[in-house]
Design a protein around this motif. Structure first.
Motif, PDB file in Angstrom:
ATOM      1  N   ALA A 181       2.617   6.689  -6.742  1.00  0.00           N
ATOM      2  CA  ALA A 181       1.653   7.682  -7.229  1.00  0.00           C
ATOM      3  C   ALA A 181       2.142   9.094  -6.928  1.00  0.00           C
ATOM      4  O   ALA A 181       2.015   9.993  -7.774  1.00  0.00           O
ATOM      5  CB  ALA A 181       0.290   7.448  -6.588  1.00  0.00           C
ATOM      6  N   LEU A 182       2.708   9.291  -5.744  1.00  0.00           N
ATOM      7  CA  LEU A 182       3.219  10.606  -5.368  1.00  0.00           C
ATOM      8  C   LEU A 182       4.350  11.044  -6.300  1.00  0.00           C
ATOM      9  O   LEU A 182       4.376  12.187  -6.759  1.00  0.00           O
ATOM     10  CB  LEU A 182       3.713  10.573  -3.921  1.00  0.00           C
ATOM     11  CG  LEU A 182       4.318  11.857  -3.377  1.00  0.00           C
ATOM     12  CD1 LEU A 182       3.308  12.991  -3.406  1.00  0.00           C
ATOM     13  CD2 LEU A 182       4.827  11.629  -1.960  1.00  0.00           C
ATOM     14  N   ILE A 183       5.260  10.152  -6.608  1.00  0.00           N
ATOM     15  CA  ILE A 183       6.356  10.470  -7.529  1.00  0.00           C
ATOM     16  C   ILE A 183       5.802  10.870  -8.885  1.00  0.00           C
ATOM     17  O   ILE A 183       6.244  11.837  -9.502  1.00  0.00           O
ATOM     18  CB  ILE A 183       7.330   9.280  -7.640  1.00  0.00           C
ATOM     19  CG1 ILE A 183       8.093   9.108  -6.324  1.00  0.00           C
ATOM     20  CG2 ILE A 183       8.293   9.473  -8.803  1.00  0.00           C
ATOM     21  CD1 ILE A 183       8.867   7.817  -6.220  1.00  0.00           C
ATOM     22  N   GLY A 184       4.805  10.131  -9.352  1.00  0.00           N
ATOM     23  CA  GLY A 184       4.181  10.465 -10.632  1.00  0.00           C
ATOM     24  C   GLY A 184       3.534  11.838 -10.610  1.00  0.00           C
ATOM     25  O   GLY A 184       3.667  12.620 -11.558  1.00  0.00           O
ATOM     26  N   LEU A 185       2.856  12.166  -9.514  1.00  0.00           N
ATOM     27  CA  LEU A 185       2.210  13.472  -9.395  1.00  0.00           C
ATOM     28  C   LEU A 185       3.228  14.605  -9.382  1.00  0.00           C
ATOM     29  O   LEU A 185       3.007  15.669  -9.966  1.00  0.00           O
ATOM     30  CB  LEU A 185       1.360  13.530  -8.121  1.00  0.00           C
ATOM     31  CG  LEU A 185       0.094  12.691  -8.122  1.00  0.00           C
ATOM     32  CD1 LEU A 185      -0.511  12.644  -6.721  1.00  0.00           C
ATOM     33  CD2 LEU A 185      -0.910  13.259  -9.117  1.00  0.00           C
ATOM     34  N   LEU A 186       4.337  14.388  -8.685  1.00  0.00           N
ATOM     35  CA  LEU A 186       5.366  15.431  -8.596  1.00  0.00           C
ATOM     36  C   LEU A 186       6.034  15.697  -9.940  1.00  0.00           C
ATOM     37  O   LEU A 186       6.591  16.769 -10.152  1.00  0.00           O
ATOM     38  CB  LEU A 186       6.409  15.048  -7.547  1.00  0.00           C
ATOM     39  CG  LEU A 186       5.920  15.088  -6.105  1.00  0.00           C
ATOM     40  CD1 LEU A 186       6.957  14.474  -5.173  1.00  0.00           C
ATOM     41  CD2 LEU A 186       5.597  16.515  -5.680  1.00  0.00           C
ATOM     42  N   GLN A 187       5.964  14.748 -10.842  1.00  0.00           N
ATOM     43  CA  GLN A 187       6.568  14.909 -12.163  1.00  0.00           C
ATOM     44  C   GLN A 187       5.622  15.566 -13.162  1.00  0.00           C
ATOM     45  O   GLN A 187       6.032  15.896 -14.273  1.00  0.00           O
ATOM     46  CB  GLN A 187       7.043  13.553 -12.688  1.00  0.00           C
ATOM     47  CG  GLN A 187       8.176  12.990 -11.857  1.00  0.00           C
ATOM     48  CD  GLN A 187       8.577  11.589 -12.262  1.00  0.00           C
ATOM     49  OE1 GLN A 187       7.876  10.917 -13.018  1.00  0.00           O
ATOM     50  NE2 GLN A 187       9.707  11.141 -11.760  1.00  0.00           N
TER      51      GLN A 187
ATOM     52  N   THR B 292       0.835  -1.202   0.000  1.00  0.00           N
ATOM     53  CA  THR B 292       0.000   0.000   0.000  1.00  0.00           C
ATOM     54  C   THR B 292       0.869   1.252   0.000  1.00  0.00           C
ATOM     55  O   THR B 292       0.636   2.187  -0.770  1.00  0.00           O
ATOM     56  CB  THR B 292      -0.922   0.010   1.239  1.00  0.00           C
ATOM     57  OG1 THR B 292      -1.746  -1.143   1.192  1.00  0.00           O
ATOM     58  CG2 THR B 292      -1.791   1.256   1.258  1.00  0.00           C
ATOM     59  N   TYR B 293       1.893   1.277   0.868  1.00  0.00           N
ATOM     60  CA  TYR B 293       2.799   2.432   0.921  1.00  0.00           C
ATOM     61  C   TYR B 293       3.568   2.584  -0.390  1.00  0.00           C
ATOM     62  O   TYR B 293       3.759   3.682  -0.888  1.00  0.00           O
ATOM     63  CB  TYR B 293       3.772   2.316   2.084  1.00  0.00           C
ATOM     64  CG  TYR B 293       3.131   2.518   3.435  1.00  0.00           C
ATOM     65  CD1 TYR B 293       2.135   3.469   3.633  1.00  0.00           C
ATOM     66  CD2 TYR B 293       3.519   1.756   4.519  1.00  0.00           C
ATOM     67  CE1 TYR B 293       1.547   3.645   4.865  1.00  0.00           C
ATOM     68  CE2 TYR B 293       2.932   1.935   5.771  1.00  0.00           C
ATOM     69  CZ  TYR B 293       1.953   2.879   5.933  1.00  0.00           C
ATOM     70  OH  TYR B 293       1.376   3.064   7.148  1.00  0.00           O
ATOM     71  N   ARG B 294       3.997   1.462  -0.953  1.00  0.00           N
ATOM     72  CA  ARG B 294       4.730   1.506  -2.219  1.00  0.00           C
ATOM     73  C   ARG B 294       3.861   2.129  -3.307  1.00  0.00           C
ATOM     74  O   ARG B 294       4.321   2.962  -4.095  1.00  0.00           O
ATOM     75  CB  ARG B 294       5.173   0.094  -2.614  1.00  0.00           C
ATOM     76  CG  ARG B 294       6.011   0.075  -3.884  1.00  0.00           C
ATOM     77  CD  ARG B 294       6.531  -1.318  -4.218  1.00  0.00           C
ATOM     78  NE  ARG B 294       7.478  -1.753  -3.210  1.00  0.00           N
ATOM     79  CZ  ARG B 294       7.295  -2.804  -2.403  1.00  0.00           C
ATOM     80  NH1 ARG B 294       6.212  -3.537  -2.508  1.00  0.00           N
ATOM     81  NH2 ARG B 294       8.197  -3.135  -1.519  1.00  0.00           N
ATOM     82  N   GLU B 295       2.595   1.751  -3.339  1.00  0.00           N
ATOM     83  CA  GLU B 295       1.676   2.308  -4.336  1.00  0.00           C
ATOM     84  C   GLU B 295       1.483   3.806  -4.122  1.00  0.00           C
ATOM     85  O   GLU B 295       1.463   4.579  -5.078  1.00  0.00           O
ATOM     86  CB  GLU B 295       0.329   1.589  -4.272  1.00  0.00           C
ATOM     87  CG  GLU B 295       0.378   0.166  -4.771  1.00  0.00           C
ATOM     88  CD  GLU B 295      -0.900  -0.604  -4.510  1.00  0.00           C
ATOM     89  OE1 GLU B 295      -1.883  -0.016  -3.994  1.00  0.00           O
ATOM     90  OE2 GLU B 295      -0.926  -1.814  -4.821  1.00  0.00           O
ATOM     91  N   LYS B 296       1.341   4.226  -2.846  1.00  0.00           N
ATOM     92  CA  LYS B 296       1.159   5.649  -2.552  1.00  0.00           C
ATOM     93  C   LYS B 296       2.387   6.463  -2.952  1.00  0.00           C
ATOM     94  O   LYS B 296       2.260   7.535  -3.530  1.00  0.00           O
ATOM     95  CB  LYS B 296       0.861   5.854  -1.067  1.00  0.00           C
ATOM     96  CG  LYS B 296      -0.522   5.441  -0.662  1.00  0.00           C
ATOM     97  CD  LYS B 296      -0.787   5.762   0.790  1.00  0.00           C
ATOM     98  CE  LYS B 296      -2.203   5.384   1.180  1.00  0.00           C
ATOM     99  NZ  LYS B 296      -2.532   5.784   2.544  1.00  0.00           N
TER     100      LYS B 296
ATOM    101  N   LYS C 210       0.393  17.418  -2.805  1.00  0.00           N
ATOM    102  CA  LYS C 210       0.336  17.988  -1.456  1.00  0.00           C
ATOM    103  C   LYS C 210      -0.645  17.214  -0.585  1.00  0.00           C
ATOM    104  O   LYS C 210      -0.358  16.906   0.571  1.00  0.00           O
ATOM    105  CB  LYS C 210      -0.088  19.458  -1.500  1.00  0.00           C
ATOM    106  CG  LYS C 210       0.950  20.398  -2.000  1.00  0.00           C
ATOM    107  CD  LYS C 210       0.390  21.817  -1.951  1.00  0.00           C
ATOM    108  CE  LYS C 210       1.235  22.813  -2.650  1.00  0.00           C
ATOM    109  NZ  LYS C 210       0.663  24.157  -2.628  1.00  0.00           N
ATOM    110  N   GLU C 211      -1.805  16.911  -1.144  1.00  0.00           N
ATOM    111  CA  GLU C 211      -2.817  16.172  -0.391  1.00  0.00           C
ATOM    112  C   GLU C 211      -2.330  14.760  -0.052  1.00  0.00           C
ATOM    113  O   GLU C 211      -2.575  14.256   1.044  1.00  0.00           O
ATOM    114  CB  GLU C 211      -4.132  16.118  -1.171  1.00  0.00           C
ATOM    115  CG  GLU C 211      -4.805  17.465  -1.323  1.00  0.00           C
ATOM    116  CD  GLU C 211      -5.092  18.140   0.002  1.00  0.00           C
ATOM    117  OE1 GLU C 211      -5.539  17.467   0.953  1.00  0.00           O
ATOM    118  OE2 GLU C 211      -4.843  19.356   0.111  1.00  0.00           O
ATOM    119  N   THR C 212      -1.636  14.137  -0.985  1.00  0.00           N
ATOM    120  CA  THR C 212      -1.097  12.802  -0.736  1.00  0.00           C
ATOM    121  C   THR C 212      -0.069  12.841   0.389  1.00  0.00           C
ATOM    122  O   THR C 212      -0.083  12.007   1.293  1.00  0.00           O
ATOM    123  CB  THR C 212      -0.451  12.234  -2.018  1.00  0.00           C
ATOM    124  OG1 THR C 212      -1.445  12.173  -3.048  1.00  0.00           O
ATOM    125  CG2 THR C 212       0.112  10.846  -1.785  1.00  0.00           C
TER     126      THR C 212
END
Length: 80
Positions: A11-17, A4-8, A26-28
């Motif tokens: 996803a966060l890395i993808g959003l930051l890019q 679950t953490y790996r997926e989050k 930010k919300e994540t």
């Protein structure tokens, strides 16, 4: 739980890019942090930052792994 953490984090890395992903990133991040406490240092000392939540746990796991493999020096370890 690790998955679950790996997926989050993935996803966060993808959003930051993404140029338009900052707000969602930010919300994540907020969802991974329960509390941040700043402790006033003694004169001449560094500010102590205490992070609580899932992000803190992930960072501690990462630091333990790096310390075990010798990849992180003492100067790279944060004081809490």
């Amino acid at each position: 739980m690790a998955e679950t953490y790996r997926e989050k984090i993935t996803a966060l890395i993808g959003l930051l890019q993404q140029p338009d992903g900052l707000l969602e990133a930010k919300e994540t991040l907020r969802g991974l942090i329960d509390r941040i406490t700043l402790k006033a240092p003694e004169p001449g000392a560094k500010l102590a930052i205490h992070l609580e939540g899932a992000l803190a746990e992930l960072l501690m796991l990462s630091m333990e792994t790096k310390l075990q493999t010798g990849a992180m020096t003492e100067s790279g370890v944060w004081a809490v």
